[in-house]
Design a protein around this motif. Structure first.
Motif, PDB file in Angstrom:
ATOM      1  N   ARG A  40      -7.568  12.894 -12.160  1.00  0.00           N
ATOM      2  CA  ARG A  40      -7.124  13.990 -13.201  1.00  0.00           C
ATOM      3  C   ARG A  40      -5.548  14.380 -12.917  1.00  0.00           C
ATOM      4  NH1 ARG A  40     -12.234  15.912 -12.920  1.00  0.00           N
ATOM      5  NH2 ARG A  40     -11.818  17.489 -11.332  1.00  0.00           N
ATOM      6  N   ALA A  41      -5.507  14.426 -11.724  1.00  0.00           N
ATOM      7  CA  ALA A  41      -3.809  14.922 -11.248  1.00  0.00           C
ATOM      8  C   ALA A  41      -3.125  13.771 -11.610  1.00  0.00           C
ATOM      9  CB  ALA A  41      -4.194  15.183  -9.378  1.00  0.00           C
ATOM     10  N   ALA A  42      -3.598  12.423 -11.538  1.00  0.00           N
ATOM     11  CA  ALA A  42      -2.509  11.432 -11.860  1.00  0.00           C
ATOM     12  C   ALA A  42      -2.471  11.448 -13.099  1.00  0.00           C
ATOM     13  CB  ALA A  42      -3.387  10.222 -11.479  1.00  0.00           C
ATOM     14  N   LYS A  43      -3.397  11.589 -14.086  1.00  0.00           N
ATOM     15  CA  LYS A  43      -3.288  11.761 -15.310  1.00  0.00           C
ATOM     16  C   LYS A  43      -2.386  12.985 -15.942  1.00  0.00           C
ATOM     17  CE  LYS A  43      -5.952  11.898 -19.690  1.00  0.00           C
ATOM     18  NZ  LYS A  43      -7.523  12.182 -20.076  1.00  0.00           N
ATOM     19  N   PHE A  44      -2.440  14.136 -15.621  1.00  0.00           N
ATOM     20  CA  PHE A  44      -1.683  15.446 -15.903  1.00  0.00           C
ATOM     21  C   PHE A  44      -0.175  15.383 -15.048  1.00  0.00           C
ATOM     22  CE2 PHE A  44      -5.925  16.030 -17.441  1.00  0.00           C
ATOM     23  CZ  PHE A  44      -5.823  15.885 -18.706  1.00  0.00           C
ATOM     24  N   HIS A  45      -0.531  15.161 -13.914  1.00  0.00           N
ATOM     25  CA  HIS A  45       0.839  15.528 -13.041  1.00  0.00           C
ATOM     26  C   HIS A  45       1.502  14.455 -12.663  1.00  0.00           C
ATOM     27  CE1 HIS A  45      -0.346  19.595 -13.153  1.00  0.00           C
ATOM     28  NE2 HIS A  45      -1.656  19.476 -13.014  1.00  0.00           N
ATOM     29  N   GLY A  46       1.028  13.193 -12.761  1.00  0.00           N
ATOM     30  CA  GLY A  46       1.477  11.965 -12.062  1.00  0.00           C
ATOM     31  C   GLY A  46       2.857  11.363 -12.708  1.00  0.00           C
ATOM     32  N   ALA A  47       3.617  10.864 -12.101  1.00  0.00           N
ATOM     33  CA  ALA A  47       4.833   9.956 -12.501  1.00  0.00           C
ATOM     34  C   ALA A  47       4.512   8.447 -12.642  1.00  0.00           C
ATOM     35  CB  ALA A  47       5.995  10.223 -11.804  1.00  0.00           C
ATOM     36  N   PRO A  48       4.452   7.704 -13.731  1.00  0.00           N
ATOM     37  CA  PRO A  48       4.264   6.428 -13.774  1.00  0.00           C
ATOM     38  C   PRO A  48       5.474   5.616 -12.881  1.00  0.00           C
ATOM     39  CG  PRO A  48       5.247   7.167 -15.766  1.00  0.00           C
ATOM     40  CD  PRO A  48       4.983   8.399 -15.131  1.00  0.00           C
ATOM     41  N   SER A  49       5.106   4.459 -12.368  1.00  0.00           N
ATOM     42  CA  SER A  49       5.749   3.654 -11.424  1.00  0.00           C
ATOM     43  C   SER A  49       6.030   2.267 -12.056  1.00  0.00           C
ATOM     44  CB  SER A  49       5.275   3.740  -9.921  1.00  0.00           C
ATOM     45  OG  SER A  49       4.184   2.790  -9.763  1.00  0.00           O
ATOM     46  N   ASP A  50       6.856   1.674 -11.496  1.00  0.00           N
ATOM     47  CA  ASP A  50       6.770   0.267 -11.727  1.00  0.00           C
ATOM     48  C   ASP A  50       6.226  -0.880 -10.914  1.00  0.00           C
ATOM     49  OD1 ASP A  50       8.731   0.551  -9.740  1.00  0.00           O
ATOM     50  OD2 ASP A  50      10.361  -0.456 -10.614  1.00  0.00           O
ATOM     51  N   VAL A  51       5.506  -0.156  -9.995  1.00  0.00           N
ATOM     52  CA  VAL A  51       4.793  -1.070  -8.968  1.00  0.00           C
ATOM     53  C   VAL A  51       3.227  -1.267  -9.601  1.00  0.00           C
ATOM     54  CG1 VAL A  51       3.625  -1.149  -6.607  1.00  0.00           C
ATOM     55  CG2 VAL A  51       5.641  -0.041  -7.022  1.00  0.00           C
ATOM     56  N   THR A  52       2.808  -2.389  -9.579  1.00  0.00           N
ATOM     57  CA  THR A  52       1.487  -2.931 -10.230  1.00  0.00           C
ATOM     58  C   THR A  52       0.628  -2.573  -9.117  1.00  0.00           C
ATOM     59  OG1 THR A  52       2.513  -4.508 -11.675  1.00  0.00           O
ATOM     60  CG2 THR A  52       0.269  -4.900 -11.141  1.00  0.00           C
ATOM     61  N   CYS A  53      -0.648  -2.103  -9.315  1.00  0.00           N
ATOM     62  CA  CYS A  53      -1.732  -1.932  -8.407  1.00  0.00           C
ATOM     63  C   CYS A  53      -2.071  -3.266  -7.606  1.00  0.00           C
ATOM     64  CB  CYS A  53      -2.981  -1.776  -9.404  1.00  0.00           C
ATOM     65  SG  CYS A  53      -4.434  -1.398  -8.159  1.00  0.00           S
ATOM     66  N   PRO A  54      -2.017  -3.194  -6.563  1.00  0.00           N
ATOM     67  CA  PRO A  54      -2.139  -4.210  -5.631  1.00  0.00           C
ATOM     68  C   PRO A  54      -3.551  -4.694  -5.472  1.00  0.00           C
ATOM     69  CG  PRO A  54      -1.861  -2.296  -4.351  1.00  0.00           C
ATOM     70  CD  PRO A  54      -1.694  -1.973  -5.558  1.00  0.00           C
ATOM     71  N   VAL A  55      -4.537  -4.015  -5.725  1.00  0.00           N
ATOM     72  CA  VAL A  55      -5.938  -4.509  -5.942  1.00  0.00           C
ATOM     73  C   VAL A  55      -6.300  -5.251  -7.025  1.00  0.00           C
ATOM     74  CG1 VAL A  55      -8.329  -3.663  -5.266  1.00  0.00           C
ATOM     75  CG2 VAL A  55      -6.360  -2.614  -3.938  1.00  0.00           C
ATOM     76  N   CYS A  56      -6.360  -4.216  -8.212  1.00  0.00           N
ATOM     77  CA  CYS A  56      -6.783  -4.914  -9.622  1.00  0.00           C
ATOM     78  C   CYS A  56      -5.726  -5.639 -10.294  1.00  0.00           C
ATOM     79  CB  CYS A  56      -7.496  -3.744 -10.208  1.00  0.00           C
ATOM     80  SG  CYS A  56      -6.296  -2.464 -11.167  1.00  0.00           S
ATOM     81  N   ARG A  57      -4.610  -5.409 -10.125  1.00  0.00           N
ATOM     82  CA  ARG A  57      -3.394  -5.748 -10.853  1.00  0.00           C
ATOM     83  C   ARG A  57      -3.419  -5.826 -12.264  1.00  0.00           C
ATOM     84  NH1 ARG A  57      -4.426  -9.517  -6.296  1.00  0.00           N
ATOM     85  NH2 ARG A  57      -2.438  -9.673  -5.024  1.00  0.00           N
ATOM     86  N   LYS A  58      -3.965  -4.845 -12.693  1.00  0.00           N
ATOM     87  CA  LYS A  58      -4.247  -4.465 -14.181  1.00  0.00           C
ATOM     88  C   LYS A  58      -3.305  -3.543 -14.753  1.00  0.00           C
ATOM     89  CE  LYS A  58      -9.030  -5.513 -14.500  1.00  0.00           C
ATOM     90  NZ  LYS A  58     -10.385  -4.947 -14.645  1.00  0.00           N
ATOM     91  N   GLU A  59      -2.722  -2.719 -14.073  1.00  0.00           N
ATOM     92  CA  GLU A  59      -1.567  -1.444 -14.558  1.00  0.00           C
ATOM     93  C   GLU A  59      -0.931  -1.076 -13.465  1.00  0.00           C
ATOM     94  OE1 GLU A  59      -3.403   2.604 -14.604  1.00  0.00           O
ATOM     95  OE2 GLU A  59      -4.443   1.557 -16.023  1.00  0.00           O
ATOM     96  N   PRO A  60       0.211  -0.642 -13.825  1.00  0.00           N
ATOM     97  CA  PRO A  60       0.964   0.197 -12.776  1.00  0.00           C
ATOM     98  C   PRO A  60       0.257   1.373 -12.119  1.00  0.00           C
ATOM     99  CG  PRO A  60       2.250  -0.151 -14.964  1.00  0.00           C
ATOM    100  CD  PRO A  60       0.852  -0.381 -15.180  1.00  0.00           C
ATOM    101  N   VAL A  61       0.686   1.582 -10.761  1.00  0.00           N
ATOM    102  CA  VAL A  61       0.074   2.824 -10.174  1.00  0.00           C
ATOM    103  C   VAL A  61       0.941   3.910 -10.798  1.00  0.00           C
ATOM    104  CG1 VAL A  61      -0.731   1.598  -8.196  1.00  0.00           C
ATOM    105  CG2 VAL A  61       1.511   2.583  -8.262  1.00  0.00           C
ATOM    106  N   THR A  62       0.284   5.058 -10.552  1.00  0.00           N
ATOM    107  CA  THR A  62       0.740   6.476 -10.859  1.00  0.00           C
ATOM    108  C   THR A  62       0.985   7.173  -9.672  1.00  0.00           C
ATOM    109  OG1 THR A  62      -0.249   6.527 -13.062  1.00  0.00           O
ATOM    110  CG2 THR A  62       0.637   8.709 -12.199  1.00  0.00           C
ATOM    111  N   ARG A  63       2.240   7.775  -9.504  1.00  0.00           N
ATOM    112  CA  ARG A  63       2.625   8.797  -8.034  1.00  0.00           C
ATOM    113  C   ARG A  63       2.146  10.127  -8.385  1.00  0.00           C
ATOM    114  NH1 ARG A  63       6.754   5.927  -4.370  1.00  0.00           N
ATOM    115  NH2 ARG A  63       5.874   3.668  -4.607  1.00  0.00           N
TER     116      ARG A  63
END
Length: 135
Positions: A40-63
């Motif tokens: 939830r914190a990632a959804k509302f307070h996170g900042a998108p990054s340009d790093v793709t998830c190293p495990v599922c490789r489906k979407e960028p991780v959120t910081r």
């Protein structure tokens, strides 16, 4: 941010853990264990990054940036957006920020960086020192 100091980067620890996952010695269920509060914190307070998830490789991780410090009182232990961090750095004397990357798809999460922010030690913020009688 100009007051950012005592930066610790956890890139080597992240790389080592991912090597264990890719080698099959650590299961993905062990590293993709983000709790609902973090997601939830990632959804509302996170900042998108340009790093793709190293495990599922489906979407960028959120910081997500978590703040801790005595000066923050009730706000300590909460997630904050990058814009809020800049404002807080000018308001509070000192607090620590922990940046966690999280994948909202698979639940991968890892501590990426920590640093200290605040006005402590800034030259313009120093109050003039009182002179003693001996001076």
């Amino acid at each position: 941010m100009q007051t950012q100091r005592q930066v610790v980067d956890y890139a080597l620890q992240r790389k080592s853990l991912l090597a264990e996952v890719y080698a099959g010695r650590v299961g993905t269920m062990e590293v993709c264990d983000a709790n609902p509060y973090l997601l939830r914190a990632a959804k509302f307070h996170g900042a998108p990054s340009d790093v793709t998830c190293p495990v599922c490789r489906k979407e960028p991780v959120t910081r997500v940036s978590w703040v801790y410090g005595d000066a923050l009182k009730h706000a300590s232990g909460s997630a904050r957006a990058p814009e809020e961090l800049a404002r807080m750095a000018n308001l509070f004397e000192e607090f620590t920020v922990y940046v966690v990357e999280v994948c909202r798809t698979c639940g991968w999460n890892h501590l990426v960086q920590s640093y200290v922010l605040g006005t402590r030690g800034l030259e313009d913020d120093r109050k003039p020192r009182r002179r003693t009688a001996a001076e």
